[in-house]
Write an enzyme that holds these catalytic residues in place. Sequence first.
Site, PDB file in Angstrom:
ATOM      1  N   HIS A 120       8.027  71.099  22.166  1.00 57.86           N
ATOM      2  CA  HIS A 120       8.209  70.790  23.282  1.00 57.86           C
ATOM      3  C   HIS A 120       9.289  70.589  23.337  1.00 57.86           C
ATOM      4  O   HIS A 120      10.561  71.844  23.443  1.00 57.86           O
ATOM      5  CB  HIS A 120       9.070  68.636  22.902  1.00 57.86           C
ATOM      6  CG  HIS A 120       9.714  68.426  22.237  1.00 57.86           C
ATOM      7  ND1 HIS A 120       9.316  68.174  20.215  1.00 57.86           N
ATOM      8  CD2 HIS A 120      11.397  68.170  22.610  1.00 57.86           C
ATOM      9  CE1 HIS A 120      10.788  68.338  20.169  1.00 57.86           C
ATOM     10  NE2 HIS A 120      11.468  68.293  20.914  1.00 57.86           N
ATOM     11  N   HIS A 166      17.500  71.760  24.573  1.00 56.56           N
ATOM     12  CA  HIS A 166      16.332  72.397  23.063  1.00 56.56           C
ATOM     13  C   HIS A 166      15.135  72.548  23.427  1.00 56.56           C
ATOM     14  O   HIS A 166      14.642  72.240  24.736  1.00 56.56           O
ATOM     15  CB  HIS A 166      17.140  71.926  22.545  1.00 56.56           C
ATOM     16  CG  HIS A 166      16.232  70.443  21.576  1.00 56.56           C
ATOM     17  ND1 HIS A 166      16.920  69.026  21.851  1.00 56.56           N
ATOM     18  CD2 HIS A 166      14.960  70.427  21.214  1.00 56.56           C
ATOM     19  CE1 HIS A 166      15.897  68.391  21.784  1.00 56.56           C
ATOM     20  NE2 HIS A 166      14.851  68.645  20.983  1.00 56.56           N
ATOM     21  N   GLU A 201      11.083  65.182  26.219  1.00 56.56           N
ATOM     22  CA  GLU A 201      11.384  64.639  25.994  1.00 56.56           C
ATOM     23  C   GLU A 201      12.750  65.430  27.136  1.00 56.56           C
ATOM     24  O   GLU A 201      13.518  65.642  27.354  1.00 56.56           O
ATOM     25  CB  GLU A 201      12.162  66.182  24.410  1.00 56.56           C
ATOM     26  CG  GLU A 201      12.636  64.336  23.638  1.00 56.56           C
ATOM     27  CD  GLU A 201      13.494  64.922  21.923  1.00 56.56           C
ATOM     28  OE1 GLU A 201      13.704  65.569  21.992  1.00 56.56           O
ATOM     29  OE2 GLU A 201      14.272  64.439  21.725  1.00 56.56           O
TER      30      GLU A 201
END
Lengths: 134, 134
Positions: B79, B7, B130
């Site tokens: 992020h 994502h 991440e």
Amino acid sequence: MIGRLNHVAIAVPDLDAAIAIYRDTLDAEVSEVVPQPEHGVNTVFVVLPNTKVELLGVLGTDSPIAKFLERNPEGGIHHICYEVEDIRAARDRLLAAGARVLGSGEPRIGAHGKPVLFLHPKDFLGTLVELEQA
Amino acid sequence: MIGRLNHVAIAVPDLDAAIAIYRDTLDAEVSEVVPQPEHGVNTVFVVLPNTKVELLGVLGTDSPIAKFLERNPEGGIHHICYEVEDIRAARDRLLAAGARVLGSGEPRIGAHGKPVLFLHPKDFLGTLVELEQA
């Protein structure tokens, strides 16, 4: 209206260093450097299974990412690109909703040889959004 | 090592306004609001054919996105998340390459119920990365 996430573009101060990070540290498949003189950038594509990341380096003296890199000297995410089926229909719908399209409003041929438009970050949550006709 | 782009996360000052932009203006499929009190955010998932965008709103008084929103009051990309097969193996390889892992270095259970780690933006082109175990 929006379809696939075509790419996330990261502007970088040093393209060779960026290639090393994605190719060697993150162990991803990374393309050769593709100069795009008409867009003022050198591009490298990081090929992921479902989409790609584009690393953008400055090319020439009037690069559209130069100011971004002045503000973000370590680099940063410059824009995200969504695919649309019909870019003029998408533009007309967005304009009718009050959103701002950058430049003349006419699609240009982007880095992938397809018509693209950019949308104003102030209308899209502080993110520069590129639309590309799929 | 890195696999799918899981994502792109966009921190937003007003989650209802952000939902309206993605659902109504950009005509995308948008989930209900999912509170994540243990992560200090409310999340909304924008479902695209090949990945997703997560809209993050502040939840509570100690939200990890509060400072980001002070610096970026209109919002912005917070992020990007890449999937890895084995998060501890990925961490060890990154540490050996000299990259910094945020926090204790031990994976935490992230917003999708899977182990995650965050990498230092200074080591990854000014982008907060991440990693999520697929």
